[in-house]
Design a protein around this motif. Structure first.
Motif, PDB file in Angstrom:
ATOM      1  N   GLU A 141     -24.953   4.052  21.870  1.00 34.47           N
ATOM      2  CA  GLU A 141     -25.622   4.339  23.133  1.00 34.47           C
ATOM      3  C   GLU A 141     -24.881   5.446  23.890  1.00 34.47           C
ATOM      4  OE1 GLU A 141     -28.022   1.732  26.392  1.00 34.47           O
ATOM      5  OE2 GLU A 141     -26.078   0.949  25.778  1.00 34.47           O
ATOM      6  N   LEU A 142     -23.559   5.410  23.847  1.00 33.41           N
ATOM      7  CA  LEU A 142     -22.762   6.456  24.487  1.00 33.41           C
ATOM      8  C   LEU A 142     -22.948   7.806  23.800  1.00 33.41           C
ATOM      9  CD1 LEU A 142     -19.596   4.337  25.224  1.00 33.41           C
ATOM     10  CD2 LEU A 142     -21.059   5.433  26.953  1.00 33.41           C
ATOM     11  N   LEU A 143     -23.061   7.803  22.469  1.00 34.78           N
ATOM     12  CA  LEU A 143     -23.335   9.052  21.754  1.00 34.78           C
ATOM     13  C   LEU A 143     -24.703   9.613  22.140  1.00 34.78           C
ATOM     14  CD1 LEU A 143     -22.007   8.302  18.154  1.00 34.78           C
ATOM     15  CD2 LEU A 143     -21.029   9.875  19.825  1.00 34.78           C
ATOM     16  N   ALA A 144     -25.698   8.754  22.214  1.00 33.77           N
ATOM     17  CA  ALA A 144     -27.037   9.197  22.612  1.00 33.77           C
ATOM     18  C   ALA A 144     -27.006   9.746  24.037  1.00 33.77           C
ATOM     19  CB  ALA A 144     -28.030   8.042  22.495  1.00 33.77           C
ATOM     20  N   SER A 145     -26.252   9.098  24.898  1.00 31.04           N
ATOM     21  CA  SER A 145     -26.120   9.571  26.272  1.00 31.04           C
ATOM     22  C   SER A 145     -25.485  10.961  26.302  1.00 31.04           C
ATOM     23  CB  SER A 145     -25.277   8.587  27.086  1.00 31.04           C
ATOM     24  OG  SER A 145     -25.116   9.051  28.408  1.00 31.04           O
ATOM     25  N   ALA A 146     -24.454  11.161  25.505  1.00 29.72           N
ATOM     26  CA  ALA A 146     -23.774  12.458  25.453  1.00 29.72           C
ATOM     27  C   ALA A 146     -24.732  13.552  24.988  1.00 29.72           C
ATOM     28  CB  ALA A 146     -22.569  12.383  24.523  1.00 29.72           C
ATOM     29  N   LYS A 147     -25.531  13.247  23.989  1.00 28.95           N
ATOM     30  CA  LYS A 147     -26.508  14.227  23.502  1.00 28.95           C
ATOM     31  C   LYS A 147     -27.542  14.534  24.579  1.00 28.95           C
ATOM     32  CE  LYS A 147     -26.098  13.196  18.583  1.00 28.95           C
ATOM     33  NZ  LYS A 147     -26.808  12.798  17.369  1.00 28.95           N
ATOM     34  N   ALA A 148     -27.947  13.514  25.315  1.00 27.85           N
ATOM     35  CA  ALA A 148     -28.924  13.721  26.395  1.00 27.85           C
ATOM     36  C   ALA A 148     -28.323  14.571  27.515  1.00 27.85           C
ATOM     37  CB  ALA A 148     -29.406  12.378  26.938  1.00 27.85           C
ATOM     38  N   VAL A 149     -27.063  14.351  27.832  1.00 26.07           N
ATOM     39  CA  VAL A 149     -26.388  15.149  28.862  1.00 26.07           C
ATOM     40  C   VAL A 149     -26.347  16.616  28.432  1.00 26.07           C
ATOM     41  CG1 VAL A 149     -24.153  15.601  29.978  1.00 26.07           C
ATOM     42  CG2 VAL A 149     -25.028  13.255  29.821  1.00 26.07           C
ATOM     43  N   LYS A 150     -25.969  16.834  27.191  1.00 27.82           N
ATOM     44  CA  LYS A 150     -25.913  18.203  26.667  1.00 27.82           C
ATOM     45  C   LYS A 150     -27.301  18.861  26.738  1.00 27.82           C
ATOM     46  CE  LYS A 150     -24.520  20.848  22.630  1.00 27.82           C
ATOM     47  NZ  LYS A 150     -24.054  20.810  21.257  1.00 27.82           N
ATOM     48  N   LEU A 151     -28.318  18.135  26.329  1.00 26.27           N
ATOM     49  CA  LEU A 151     -29.686  18.651  26.368  1.00 26.27           C
ATOM     50  C   LEU A 151     -30.114  18.949  27.802  1.00 26.27           C
ATOM     51  CD1 LEU A 151     -32.325  19.286  24.817  1.00 26.27           C
ATOM     52  CD2 LEU A 151     -32.954  16.886  25.185  1.00 26.27           C
ATOM     53  N   ALA A 152     -29.800  18.058  28.729  1.00 25.72           N
ATOM     54  CA  ALA A 152     -30.174  18.262  30.133  1.00 25.72           C
ATOM     55  C   ALA A 152     -29.548  19.539  30.676  1.00 25.72           C
ATOM     56  CB  ALA A 152     -29.758  17.060  30.971  1.00 25.72           C
ATOM     57  N   HIS A 153     -28.271  19.755  30.371  1.00 23.02           N
ATOM     58  CA  HIS A 153     -27.608  20.972  30.852  1.00 23.02           C
ATOM     59  C   HIS A 153     -28.231  22.230  30.247  1.00 23.02           C
ATOM     60  CE1 HIS A 153     -24.671  19.043  33.329  1.00 23.02           C
ATOM     61  NE2 HIS A 153     -24.196  18.321  32.329  1.00 23.02           N
ATOM     62  N   GLU A 154     -28.697  22.126  29.015  1.00 20.07           N
ATOM     63  CA  GLU A 154     -29.361  23.272  28.375  1.00 20.07           C
ATOM     64  C   GLU A 154     -30.743  23.530  28.976  1.00 20.07           C
ATOM     65  OE1 GLU A 154     -29.450  22.193  24.249  1.00 20.07           O
ATOM     66  OE2 GLU A 154     -27.290  22.480  23.994  1.00 20.07           O
ATOM     67  N   MET A 155     -31.472  22.457  29.270  1.00 22.95           N
ATOM     68  CA  MET A 155     -32.861  22.597  29.719  1.00 22.95           C
ATOM     69  C   MET A 155     -33.023  22.728  31.234  1.00 22.95           C
ATOM     70  SD  MET A 155     -34.934  19.932  27.265  1.00 22.95           S
ATOM     71  CE  MET A 155     -36.514  20.425  27.961  1.00 22.95           C
ATOM     72  N   ILE A 156     -32.059  22.201  31.997  1.00 21.66           N
ATOM     73  CA  ILE A 156     -32.218  22.138  33.449  1.00 21.66           C
ATOM     74  C   ILE A 156     -30.995  22.757  34.123  1.00 21.66           C
ATOM     75  CG2 ILE A 156     -32.770  20.638  35.397  1.00 21.66           C
ATOM     76  CD1 ILE A 156     -33.495  18.475  33.263  1.00 21.66           C
ATOM     77  N   PRO A 157     -30.923  24.075  34.188  1.00 26.63           N
ATOM     78  CA  PRO A 157     -29.784  24.707  34.871  1.00 26.63           C
ATOM     79  C   PRO A 157     -29.699  24.215  36.318  1.00 26.63           C
ATOM     80  CG  PRO A 157     -31.114  26.341  33.710  1.00 26.63           C
ATOM     81  CD  PRO A 157     -31.880  25.046  33.676  1.00 26.63           C
ATOM     82  N   GLY A 158     -28.519  23.823  36.718  1.00 27.44           N
ATOM     83  CA  GLY A 158     -28.326  23.318  38.080  1.00 27.44           C
ATOM     84  C   GLY A 158     -28.647  21.845  38.241  1.00 27.44           C
ATOM     85  N   GLY A 159     -29.204  21.209  37.209  1.00 31.07           N
ATOM     86  CA  GLY A 159     -29.484  19.778  37.281  1.00 31.07           C
ATOM     87  C   GLY A 159     -28.184  18.980  37.255  1.00 31.07           C
ATOM     88  N   LYS A 160     -28.213  17.835  37.829  1.00 27.74           N
ATOM     89  CA  LYS A 160     -27.039  16.944  37.856  1.00 27.74           C
ATOM     90  C   LYS A 160     -27.378  15.707  37.054  1.00 27.74           C
ATOM     91  CE  LYS A 160     -25.011  19.556  40.918  1.00 27.74           C
ATOM     92  NZ  LYS A 160     -23.921  20.426  40.537  1.00 27.74           N
ATOM     93  N   ILE A 161     -26.459  15.309  36.170  1.00 29.12           N
ATOM     94  CA  ILE A 161     -26.720  14.115  35.348  1.00 29.12           C
ATOM     95  C   ILE A 161     -25.479  13.238  35.364  1.00 29.12           C
ATOM     96  CG2 ILE A 161     -26.104  15.276  33.192  1.00 29.12           C
ATOM     97  CD1 ILE A 161     -28.575  13.617  32.006  1.00 29.12           C
ATOM     98  N   GLY A 162     -25.683  11.976  35.639  1.00 28.62           N
ATOM     99  CA  GLY A 162     -24.559  11.059  35.763  1.00 28.62           C
ATOM    100  C   GLY A 162     -24.837   9.753  35.048  1.00 28.62           C
ATOM    101  N   CYS A 163     -24.136   8.718  35.477  1.00 29.48           N
ATOM    102  CA  CYS A 163     -24.292   7.415  34.825  1.00 29.48           C
ATOM    103  C   CYS A 163     -24.435   6.332  35.886  1.00 29.48           C
ATOM    104  CB  CYS A 163     -23.118   7.129  33.902  1.00 29.48           C
ATOM    105  SG  CYS A 163     -21.500   7.243  34.672  1.00 29.48           S
TER     106      CYS A 163
END
Length: 151
Positions: free
Chosen positions: A66-88
């Motif tokens: 689940e943590l690995l999937a979260s890390a991949k999602a964070v990476k994807l969010a930063h690529e797709m949403i410049p300036g977006g904030k993603i946390g836990c």
């Protein structure tokens, strides 16, 4: 269920959600109350235990993926949403010692660490040293101490 299939499906979901809402949402989380799988395994992560399974191993393996999937999602969010904030998001109540006895205080410290484990990994990108030691003692540690979020 195959963990790779599950992670790939989650990434497709994230791609769809990020694409649809990237211009509307600035603040994101990957999993709501990610640590619930330790407390309510079925409700938190849909985990069934087979007879004779080591429950702690199953739970921490699920948490790892689940943590690995979260890390991949964070990476994807930063690529797709410049300036977006993603946390836990963590489900955590406050623990209090039964008494001022040092053993009771230590027990509370241990319980807090178990909850904060998920935030440590998500915020720092690797497992805390204490978690590695605990996994080694239990014979559960994998071959690599590399950061969870690498690659």
């Amino acid at each position: 269920m195959d963990r790779h299939f599950t992670t790939e499906t989650y990434m497709k979901y994230c791609t769809a959600i990020f694409t649809r809402y990237k211009n509307l949402v600035k603040y994101w989380i990957t999993f709501n109350e990610i640590n619930m799988l330790l407390h309510m395994s079925f409700m938190g992560a849909g985990i069934f235990f087979k007879e004779g399974e080591d429950r702690q191993t199953v739970l921490y393996n699920a948490a790892h993926h689940e943590l690995l999937a979260s890390a991949k999602a964070v990476k994807l969010a930063h690529e797709m949403i410049p300036g977006g904030k993603i946390g836990c998001m963590l489900a955590a109540g406050q623990f209090y010692p039964y008494s001022p006895n040092p053993e009771d205080i230590w027990d509370v410290f241990q319980k807090d660490r178990e909850n904060y484990f998920f935030i440590d990994v998500q915020a720092r990108g690797s497992y805390p040293v204490w978690a590695w030691k605990r996994m080694e003692e239990a014979g559960r540690r994998g071959k690599s101490r590399r950061a969870c979020y690498q690659g």
